[in-house]
Design a protein around this motif. Structure first.
Motif, PDB file in Angstrom:
ATOM      1  N   LEU A 164       0.830  -1.206   0.000  1.00 20.79           N
ATOM      2  CA  LEU A 164       0.000   0.000   0.000  1.00 20.79           C
ATOM      3  C   LEU A 164       0.866   1.257   0.000  1.00 20.79           C
ATOM      4  N   GLU A 165       1.886   1.292   0.838  1.00 23.52           N
ATOM      5  CA  GLU A 165       2.769   2.458   0.878  1.00 23.52           C
ATOM      6  C   GLU A 165       3.431   2.684  -0.466  1.00 23.52           C
ATOM      7  N   ASN A 166       3.795   1.597  -1.152  1.00 24.47           N
ATOM      8  CA  ASN A 166       4.415   1.696  -2.468  1.00 24.47           C
ATOM      9  C   ASN A 166       3.466   2.377  -3.458  1.00 24.47           C
ATOM     10  N   VAL A 167       2.195   2.034  -3.380  1.00 20.34           N
ATOM     11  CA  VAL A 167       1.193   2.671  -4.239  1.00 20.34           C
ATOM     12  C   VAL A 167       1.053   4.151  -3.899  1.00 20.34           C
ATOM     13  N   LEU A 168       0.980   4.475  -2.615  1.00 16.58           N
ATOM     14  CA  LEU A 168       0.815   5.868  -2.202  1.00 16.58           C
ATOM     15  C   LEU A 168       2.007   6.711  -2.662  1.00 16.58           C
ATOM     16  N   ARG A 169       3.198   6.158  -2.573  1.00 16.89           N
ATOM     17  CA  ARG A 169       4.403   6.932  -2.885  1.00 16.89           C
ATOM     18  C   ARG A 169       4.550   7.191  -4.380  1.00 16.89           C
ATOM     19  N   PHE A 170       4.174   6.213  -5.208  1.00 16.28           N
ATOM     20  CA  PHE A 170       4.394   6.356  -6.650  1.00 16.28           C
ATOM     21  C   PHE A 170       3.134   6.720  -7.429  1.00 16.28           C
ATOM     22  N   GLU A 171       2.011   6.846  -6.771  1.00 22.16           N
ATOM     23  CA  GLU A 171       0.732   7.101  -7.458  1.00 22.16           C
ATOM     24  C   GLU A 171       0.863   8.298  -8.393  1.00 22.16           C
TER      25      GLU A 171
END
Length: 901
Positions: free
Chosen positions: A49-56
């Motif tokens: 989830l954090e990976n999605v938030l960071r690169f969204e």
């Protein structure tokens, strides 16, 4: 690092630690924005989830990806996929060399497409640890380490020169020289940070450390709270070049641990129990996350042992959350206090911190183990999940003997004289006892236990039996430091367990030679002899070509079986031997108590040992520093005479536009294989037989048999590896029943010949090929050459009952179709004999996981029509396949050729 995304959900926050400000993307605040409480989301999914938030960014990463993970919480599962970019890449040299070869070849390919070769560079940090090349050529002597290192450099000079060139030619690429340790232990002890940091546009960002590794046991770092898993070298190359890898949001199986281990039980016993339980549960392609009160009593060393074995229980990862034990290990292993403080603050801010008050996460499914019920165990004789209670090893071997023995083997109780020796050999005698492999040599508790067993055995007057080849291959130089400081290295030395090298030795098949007289006795009399090793892999033909029974065991049990010399007696009740006084000595007489083990570990293992050993880890010894390479060239000057490194043919004739995909027609069956075919069967890592296509190739190139080295060491040369594909000495091709080894039958000539020769004959005839397989096709190591070799032989599709996760992905990455039979059908029910031709239809309109029609044309003119499911699982993978493979897709993208998103 790849640029931070647009932050549509507005979750970017700051945190101050030690006077420094870090930006991060808040998981709790994302929950508020989406109206979801992420507190009970498994910690492993919080990393995604954090990976999605960071690169969204509204493109590759979308807000819908975060919503999909939120949706997972409702059912504990999802059919949605999300992109993922790891913080870094870890490689070992067996898999790393071909990856660097591919990068060098891609630079050549970039020139062919009219692009700039400097664009081919890792965009995320890559660390390659040279750890798989040392062999146990010399053992049981004080100079074993020095001699093995000398031989290693003599054998591998071409490869090491190439890697030194790569470390200078590519940005973001570091090489840890030979003799430092096993990549997973170096990762655990030094490279991993738990929370990674990087600068972007003047700001410092903190985010979860995550890792793709080109070795399946990358999961060892899961024990430290770092999400990482093994991928094929092909996938790793795409990730290092900036490609987000799409993955289905996995099921997460919660494994609850309660209680604590009993006296006399080791972490190895625990992990073999966990492996058996999870294999029975069925966790292939799933995340496993450990939780429960039992974690409080489980040190990081034991957690890392469990995480390491994730490939053996079939999971993508075996994840442990961050807690006080994590911080304690970071401090012990020499990490900076500022980093440790950041790990605590970040984990607590993100809801990723565990203590006994933490509510249990939501899981897809759960299972539970009371640690107090674990008993001493081993696993074998040929699969790591086949746990056998220690008290039943002898009887278990007796039951397995008929299945292990070659036709014409002598009776179970037969013994034969060994020429020139004062002993004889029989079935079940232990000829290799090796303390080896990342799984256990990272764990000071089991290594100190082995040293104490050696100490007590020596005091009693016991010695290993003379037919046992003993060796110790520590996972890092820190192990030597604490064994020396405790005085236990001298005790191990006295029993023949001198250090033979710092690397993955016996477990990868680098066990080195047995005495000629022992080999002759085994081969001439068809004996089923055994190895006992503290490794994680014991597949057929892997440890040593002459050893048919291989057992995984804890390091102290390795020492015990070296003393006993056989697995045919129950060492829990029968004596290991007679002592100085002529009286029998039993295992219980030399087994240390846990309090004794703990006292030694806590007294001798210090933070200073780690800081000293890793202070200049990339420098290397005088051998490494003495390697002369040509620096400053953007492209590699290939040496056509090299038998180690060659320019692979992947990008020959590459054009800006890929050729259109069409149906496969008139394909022949190259091999028909049973269940549990491993990547070792498909692409062996061990020794090269003289009478094999690879051996013949090397002899033709003036390489003496003594210098053949191994398949693993020659992975930079596609000519060797093509010839080694399906060349395992124990593989059984059902097209030629009763024959072991890489043999097939060519049709329509019906000639029996090596698989490589048949593939080349079919290629000359313009005939495409397919492979038929059973369940769990491609289990084992994340071996990219198992896919590369398959493709280079001309195989267009592998049709099996099920696939191991990494190998399925690797096949797609090389443009080979993984296809799965529909329920109720398999190669047997369809009557596949090899005389058929196969059509695979509908590829012109390929979609993810679609059903494809296949037509089986039989020699009598009849046809059978059925359907198979295409395991090209995602839209991105469909595009990779259409482009000819993931490397072609990436190369065209970097060259500015328009490819589908």
């Amino acid at each position: 690092m790849t640029k931070i995304g647009q932050d549509t959900l507005k979750t970017r926050r700051t945190i101050s630690v030690g006077g420094k400000t870090y930006n991060y993307f808040s998981i709790p605040d994302a929950g508020k924005a989406l109206g979801v409480d992420f507190a009970r989301l498994p910690n492993s999914l919080k990393v995604l989830l954090e990976n999605v938030l960071r690169f969204e960014n509204g493109g590759t990463y979308k807000v819908e990806d975060a919503k999909a993970i939120a949706g997972w919480l409702e059912k504990g599962q999802s059919d949605r996929e999300v992109p993922f970019r790891p913080a870094r890449i870890l490689m070992q040299d067996f898999t790393g060399v071909p990856a660097v070869v591919d990068l060098a070849a891609m630079r050549d390919g970039m020139l062919k497409l009219g692009g700039d070769p400097q664009k081919v560079n890792p965009l995320v940090p890559v660390d390659l640890v040279i750890d798989h090349s040392v062999m146990v050529d010399v053992s049981g002597t004080a100079d074993a380490l020095r001699k093995n290192v000398d031989i290693e450099y003599e054998r591998n000079g071409e490869r090491y020169e190439f890697l030194r060139w790569g470390s200078a030619a590519f940005d973001n690429f570091r090489v840890v020289p030979p003799g430092t340790g096993i990549c997973h232990q170096v990762n655990l002890e030094y490279l991993a940070q738990v929370v990674w940091t990087n600068d972007d546009a003047g700001d410092t960002y903190a985010y979860p450390d995550s890792c793709y590794g080109t070795d399946s046991h990358t999961t060892m770092v899961n024990g430290l709270g770092v999400l990482g898993w093994g991928v094929g070298g092909i996938e790793a190359e795409a990730a290092m070049l900036g490609q987000a890898i799409a993955m289905l949001i996995p099921d997460v199986i919660g494994f609850k641990l309660v209680g604590k281990l009993k006296e006399g039980v080791t972490a190895t016993d625990l992990v073999l129990t966990v492996t058996q339980m999870l294999r029975k549960k069925g966790v292939v392609g799933k995340f496993v996350e450990f939780y429960g009160q039992g974690l409080t009593h489980l040190p990081v060393a034991d957690r890392a042992t469990i995480g390491n074995m994730a490939p053996e229980y079939g999971a993508t990862c075996g994840f442990f959350p961050v807690d006080e034990a994590t911080l304690g290990y970071l401090r012990l292993s020499g990490r900076e206090e500022a980093r440790i403080d950041l790990v605590r603050a970040f984990a607590q801010a993100q809801g990723m911190w565990r203590d006994d008050s933490t509510p249990d996460p939501v899981f897809t499914d759960t299972l539970e183990l009371d640690l107090s019920t674990v008993v001493p165990s081993m696993a074998g004789p040929k699969r790591p999940q086949d746990r056998v209670v220690l008290t039943e090893i002898a009887t278990s071997f007796g039951r397995e003997l008929p299945n292990l023995a070659a036709p014409g083997a002598p009776p179970a109780d037969s013994r034969v004289a060994v020429a020139g020796a004062n002993y004889d050999l029989g079935h079940g005698d232990v000829v290799i006892a090796a303390i080896t492999s990342c799984t256990n040599t990272s764990n000071p508790y089991v290594l100190v236990a082995a040293g104490l067993v050696a100490q007590k055995a020596r005091a009693k007057g016991l010695k290993p039996k003379p037919w046992v080849k003993t060796s110790l291959a520590p996972g890092s130089q820190v192990v030597t430091d604490y064994l020396m400081a405790s005085g236990l290295q001298a005790e191990l030395d006295a029993l023949g367990f001198q250090t033979v090298g710092y690397g993955c030795t016996t477990c990868i098949g680098n066990s080195g030679p047995l005495a000629d007289a022992i080999v002759d006795a085994v081969e001439d009399n068809k004996l089923v002899v055994a190895s006992v090793l503290s490794g994680n892999r014991n597949f057929e033909g892997r440890v040593h070509p002459n050893v048919r029974a291989n057992y995984l065991a804890s390091p102290p049990l390795v020492v015990a079986y070296a003393l006993a010399g056989t697995i045919t007696k129950d060492i829990t009740t029968a004596p290991l031997g007679n002592g100085h006084d002529g009286q029998p000595v039993y295992l219980r007489d030399i087994w240390p108590e846990q309090a004794e083990i703990n006292e030694v570990v806590h007294r001798v293992l210090t933070r200073e040992m780690f800081r000293s050993r890793y202070a200049d880890v990339f420098k290397g010894d005088e051998h490494w520093q003495g390697i002369q390479v040509e620096m400053g060239s953007d492209t590699y000057r290939w040496n056509s005479g090299s038998t180690y490194v060659q320019n692979p043919p992947y990008f020959e004739g590459i054009s800006p536009e890929p050729a259109p995909v069409g149906s496969v027609t008139g394909a022949r069956v190259l091999a028909e294989l049973a269940d549990s075919i491993t990547t070792d069967h498909i692409s062996p890592a061990g020794s090269i037989k003289k009478a094999s296509p690879a051996g013949e190739y090397l002899l033709e190139h003036q390489v003496r048999q003594d210098d053949f080295n191994s398949y693993g060491a020659r992975r930079g040369n596609h000519e060797v590896m093509m010839r080694g594909t399906f060349a395992n000495i124990r593989i059984k091709n059902e097209l030629v029943p009763g024959i072991e080894g890489g043999i097939t039958k060519h049709y329509p000539s019906e000639q029996v010949m090596p698989i490589y020769d048949a593939a080349m004959k079919y290629k000359a005839e313009g005939v495409p090929l397919v492979i038929f397989g059973g369940k769990e096709y491609g289990t084992g190591s994340s071996r990219d050459w198992a896919a590369k070799g398959t493709m280079l032989l001309g195989v267009k599709a592998v049709i099996a009952e099920s696939f191991e996760r990494i190998h399925r992905s690797n096949l797609v990455g090389m443009g080979v179709l993984p296809l799965v039979f529909k329920p109720g059908e398999d190669r047997k029910s369809l009557g596949i004999t090899g005389a058929e031709t196969i059509d695979i239809l509908g590829l012109e309109d390929l979609k993810a996981r679609m059903l494809l029609d296949i037509v089986i044309h039989r020699p009598d003119g009849t046809e059978t029509r059925t359907q198979v499911q295409c395991r090209v699982d995602t839209a991105d993978e469909v595009e990779y396949y259409k482009q000819g493979g993931i490397l072609h897709y990436v190369l065209r993208s970097m060259a500015g050729v328009k490819v589908a998103a």
